[in-house]
Design a protein around this motif. Structure first.
Motif, short mmCIF file in Angstrom:
data_model
loop_
_atom_site.label_atom_id
_atom_site.label_comp_id
_atom_site.label_asym_id
_atom_site.label_seq_id
_atom_site.Cartn_x
_atom_site.Cartn_y
_atom_site.Cartn_z
N MET A 106 0.86 -1.18 0.00
CA MET A 106 0.00 0.00 0.00
C MET A 106 0.89 1.24 0.00
N SER A 107 0.42 2.25 -0.67
CA SER A 107 1.20 3.48 -0.71
C SER A 107 1.17 4.17 0.65
N GLU A 108 1.83 5.29 0.70
CA GLU A 108 2.01 6.03 1.94
C GLU A 108 0.68 6.40 2.61
N LEU A 109 0.67 6.31 3.92
CA LEU A 109 -0.51 6.68 4.71
C LEU A 109 -0.16 7.87 5.59
N PRO A 110 -1.07 8.81 5.71
CA PRO A 110 -0.83 9.91 6.65
C PRO A 110 -1.01 9.41 8.08
N LYS A 111 -0.30 10.01 9.01
CA LYS A 111 -0.56 9.77 10.43
C LYS A 111 -1.82 10.53 10.77
N LEU A 112 -2.73 9.91 11.51
CA LEU A 112 -3.98 10.55 11.86
C LEU A 112 -4.21 10.52 13.36
N ALA A 113 -4.97 11.47 13.84
CA ALA A 113 -5.47 11.52 15.22
C ALA A 113 -6.79 12.27 15.16
N THR A 114 -7.54 12.25 16.25
CA THR A 114 -8.80 13.00 16.31
C THR A 114 -8.87 13.80 17.60
N CYS A 115 -9.70 14.85 17.59
CA CYS A 115 -9.85 15.70 18.76
C CYS A 115 -11.03 16.64 18.54
N THR A 116 -11.38 17.41 19.56
CA THR A 116 -12.37 18.48 19.39
C THR A 116 -11.64 19.76 19.03
N GLY A 172 0.75 16.72 3.36
CA GLY A 172 1.93 17.09 2.59
C GLY A 172 2.12 18.58 2.46
N ALA A 173 1.04 19.32 2.54
CA ALA A 173 1.15 20.77 2.46
C ALA A 173 1.70 21.36 3.75
N TYR A 174 1.76 20.55 4.80
CA TYR A 174 2.23 21.03 6.10
C TYR A 174 3.41 20.21 6.57
N ASP A 175 3.17 19.10 7.24
CA ASP A 175 4.26 18.32 7.83
C ASP A 175 3.85 16.85 7.87
N LEU A 176 4.41 16.05 6.98
CA LEU A 176 4.05 14.64 6.91
C LEU A 176 4.39 13.87 8.19
N ASP A 177 5.35 14.39 8.97
CA ASP A 177 5.71 13.70 10.21
C ASP A 177 4.76 14.01 11.36
N SER A 178 3.97 15.04 11.20
CA SER A 178 3.02 15.46 12.22
C SER A 178 1.66 14.86 11.89
N THR A 204 -6.57 -0.01 7.29
CA THR A 204 -5.11 0.11 7.23
C THR A 204 -4.36 -0.66 8.32
N GLY A 205 -5.02 -0.93 9.42
CA GLY A 205 -4.34 -1.51 10.58
C GLY A 205 -3.71 -0.46 11.47
N ASP A 206 -3.72 0.81 11.04
CA ASP A 206 -3.14 1.90 11.82
C ASP A 206 -4.17 2.44 12.81
N GLU A 207 -3.77 2.53 14.07
CA GLU A 207 -4.63 3.11 15.10
C GLU A 207 -4.71 4.63 14.89
N VAL A 208 -5.85 5.18 15.24
CA VAL A 208 -6.06 6.63 15.16
C VAL A 208 -6.39 7.09 16.58
N PRO A 209 -5.40 7.65 17.29
CA PRO A 209 -5.65 8.03 18.68
C PRO A 209 -6.59 9.23 18.81
N GLU A 210 -7.40 9.21 19.86
CA GLU A 210 -8.23 10.35 20.24
C GLU A 210 -7.41 11.19 21.20
N LEU A 211 -7.22 12.46 20.90
CA LEU A 211 -6.40 13.34 21.72
C LEU A 211 -7.20 14.14 22.74
N GLY A 212 -8.52 14.14 22.60
CA GLY A 212 -9.38 14.86 23.54
C GLY A 212 -9.74 13.99 24.73
N ALA A 213 -10.40 14.61 25.67
CA ALA A 213 -10.85 13.90 26.87
C ALA A 213 -11.88 12.85 26.48
#
Length: 145
Positions: free
Chosen positions: A1-11, A85-91, A121-130
């Motif tokens: 699979m091609s590149e995947l962005p790192k993801l997270a969620t929050c309010t 990609g327009a910002y920071d692929l590592d973030s 994808t198998g990639d976890e998407v962490p929730e950053l909010g309470a």
């Protein structure tokens, strides 16, 4: 699979700039001032107005997942990579909405998206909010042995 962005969620309300790249996933813009600038709008992840009228969680989730499948995973992946990609692929790209998950009974499309993304994808998407805390487990009693 091609590149995947790192993801997270929050309010919107709990997001802090050091968490990652803030991305809108709501039909409307926040109606309050943000202390940060949004990096973009993940349109393929954003629920439709008709979806917002569904009040039952299971019916909403069924319809939301159908919407995601209709947009096709590769298109969603490309949209999120373009924003990252327009910002920071590592973030991480932090998908934002209004619903606080530490309020009993609250649920949100962002957690449904996170589960769907993990299944794809198998990639976890962490929730950053309470989040709602689980009830403490009572200590064992003599009758438990």
């Amino acid at each position: 699979m091609s590149e995947l962005p790192k993801l997270a969620t929050c309010t919107y309300q709990e997001f802090k700039p050091d968490m990652g790249t803030p991305v809108r996933t709501t039909v409307g813009h926040p109606r309050f001032a943000l202390s940060y600038q949004l990096a973009g709008h993940a349109r393929l992840v954003t629920p439709t107005r008709p979806l917002l009228k569904i009040e039952a969680r299971d019916a909403y989730e069924f319809s939301y997942r159908r919407m995601l499948e209709g947009h096709v995973f590769g298109n969603i992946q490309r949209e999120l990579l373009r924003i990252a990609g327009a910002y920071d692929l590592d973030s991480p790209v932090v998908l934002l909405c209004f619903d606080r998950l530490n309020v009993p009974g609250n649920w949100c499309h962002r957690t449904m998206f996170a589960a769907w993304w993990t299944e794809q994808t198998g990639d976890e998407v962490p929730e950053l909010g309470a989040q709602l805390k689980a009830a403490p487990t009572p200590p064992p009693t003599l009758f438990d042995f």
